[in-house]
Scaffold this active site. Sequence first.
Site, mmCIF file in Angstrom:
data_model
loop_
_atom_site.group_PDB
_atom_site.id
_atom_site.type_symbol
_atom_site.label_atom_id
_atom_site.label_comp_id
_atom_site.label_asym_id
_atom_site.label_seq_id
_atom_site.Cartn_x
_atom_site.Cartn_y
_atom_site.Cartn_z
ATOM 1 C CG HIS A 9 47.032 70.578 28.798
ATOM 2 N ND1 HIS A 9 47.672 69.369 28.983
ATOM 3 C CD2 HIS A 9 47.083 71.216 30.000
ATOM 4 C CE1 HIS A 9 48.087 69.282 30.246
ATOM 5 N NE2 HIS A 9 47.721 70.388 30.875
ATOM 6 C CG HIS A 24 47.135 73.304 39.927
ATOM 7 N ND1 HIS A 24 48.498 73.255 40.160
ATOM 8 C CD2 HIS A 24 46.966 72.874 38.642
ATOM 9 C CE1 HIS A 24 49.111 72.819 39.071
ATOM 10 N NE2 HIS A 24 48.203 72.584 38.137
#
Length: 728
Positions: free
Chosen positions: A98, A266
Amino acid sequence: MDKTQRSQGKCPVMHGANSAVASNNMDWWPKALNLDILHQHDQKTDPMDPNFSYRDAFNSLDLAAVKQDLHSLMTDSQDWWPADWGHYGGLMIRMAWHSAGTYRIADGRGGAGTGNQRFAPLNSWPDNANLDKARRLLWPIKKKYGNKLSWADLIILAGNVAYESMGLKTFGFAGGRADIWHPEKDIYWGSEKQWLAPSDNPNSRYSGARDLENPLAAVMMGLIYVNPEGVDGKPDPLRTAQDVRITFARMAMDDEETVALTAGGHTVGKCHGNGKAQDLGPEPEGEDVEAQGLGWLNKKGRGVGCDAVTSGLEGAWTTHPTQWDNGYFYLLLNYDWELKKSPAGAWQWEPINIKEEDKVISVGDPAKKFNPIMTDADMAMKIDPEYRKISERFYQDPAYFSEVFARAWFKLTHRDLGPKSRYLGPEVPSEELIWQDPIPSVDYRLVASEIVELKAKLLASGLSVSELVATAWDSARTFRGSDFRGGANGARIRLAPQKDWSGNEPERLQKVLKVLSALQASLSKKVSIADLIVLGGAAAIEKAAHAAGVNITVPFMPGRGDATKEMTDVESFVVLEPLHDAYRNWLKQDYVVQPEEMMLDRSQLMGLTAHEMTVLIGGMRVLGTNHGGTRHGVFTDKVGVLSNDFFVNLTDMAYSWKPVGTNLYEVVERKTGTVKWTATRVDLVFGSNSVLRVYAEVYAQDDAKEKFVHDFVAAWTKVMNADRFDLA
């Protein structure tokens, strides 16, 4: 003092304080030109000593020791924020991801290069919920290594080590990201007035069918990428696939890199949504002082571990969320999936009839197992035909997937660090990558007498002062301090796509390049075209200064290389094309944004201050460098002489200014009504804006002739050397 007492007291500062709620100038005059983006990150906000060099400090760092401490941290679970399955890897990767993922190619802003995740608005974005905890977990390591290791570098390094600790062979790591000390003022994150506003709300970043506003990459205010539940929170993997494709393309990623990054991100970690979002307290910027910079604190319980709430989705993507493997594609492609609601009420996909051995062990109770989950973006990797092909290949070839991901992760986390010459540390990969905009090194040196001789030849080449200055400027003006791309080094102005940009006046450019190439061929010593372009500008400025009665030597440092077309990704350079240039008084077309606003944006990207911008505009006008030879703003009868005439005449009350069309004005003699000159908004703003007029008056004064020349040369040299990272 308690809150009741505090609320009853009056402000102890006479007439009130201007630190919080008082109105400021932009509140009173919202149409005024805001110069704040040129005044940020100055020495007054930097706590480091004036002679501090982060480059030198990082080079003295024991990187192996830092990495060992990070490896230890990954499995050292803390009671105040326990690690999922005893491993902080997923949290650290999300933090690094992020940090880097705000980068967008259109203006090069965002990204991991400054440690801006520590500040608002990013530290309080909904998509960054609980990353404040990740940074607090890192604080002991940051504290230990101090100024040798910036937050910006530590955040990315932590993500890298997290992957390594879970079994991935990473591509490498480079340091060199210096921290900033307050929020950035130049980055446009969108015009929405609420977090996660749907695309049909007022001030939407979307228009038409679903056209995302430039330069934005994220689909919603407060998100890094796409909505995990689907477009505007409505699950539809095919629609989400289009959002994913656009978002990642605006981060410089192709389809293969997109699938790799989605799957690799993920493969480890989990989503947190085992509770109610309304039970969470405010984000860090909205919390009270006792929270000490932390936010999203659970008001009804500890809200940690298996009870944490972050995105609202709940669950892991893979069976083994603390190890690098190919489980993501195994589950995604081998099971059918159905929509379910998380405990927090968020849409997520769960497998149908999953085998017991493929379920995920609970974070809170090893005796319990739960279904893995997928977001709508994950389902896009299966449903979208192109993404599906790539997913199938990665599933069949895990080693290939690991390699592609490692390279894509390196690109994601280093894209805004600039060329390889800025990379620091022992883990810098030796391979040259085309997205790094490689430039060959030079193997020659020029002594002072040779530079003087070259200047004479350039001035005798038949090229005018304006041609030499304009070409040097056009070559250098592409530099962006946001991601350190562009600039004069490499002389890519001779290559596609730059040689054909309308802003570079291709016909004039080819004339100049032909002369410079012939001069280069005639030299007994090898000199790059890149150096000749910059030196030509320097020689022309010296000539113009001499004509103004000021003898000055424009600093010149040789060492620029000439990039080849094989070193240049044409498509990636398209975003560097100038669509406006106030310094050459040019607009490609009329835009909604005012020309002076665009001037500020470009000046900020080039790293210029307000007074540097001012003196450069004035100098470029009198040197006759306007695009296409227009006379707008050329307030002098001595074109080609580096005089302060632009400022003298701009501030002279003998003239009045009258609009005669869109972005066009006439400068009229008050006594006779005779039109003396013409001008554009970017000329007149230096007389109308109160701050810029102050600078203009400094250079218009009778004693400013030499100062003007010296300041112009200093600002010019700064632009020419902006991409000379080898000189740092």
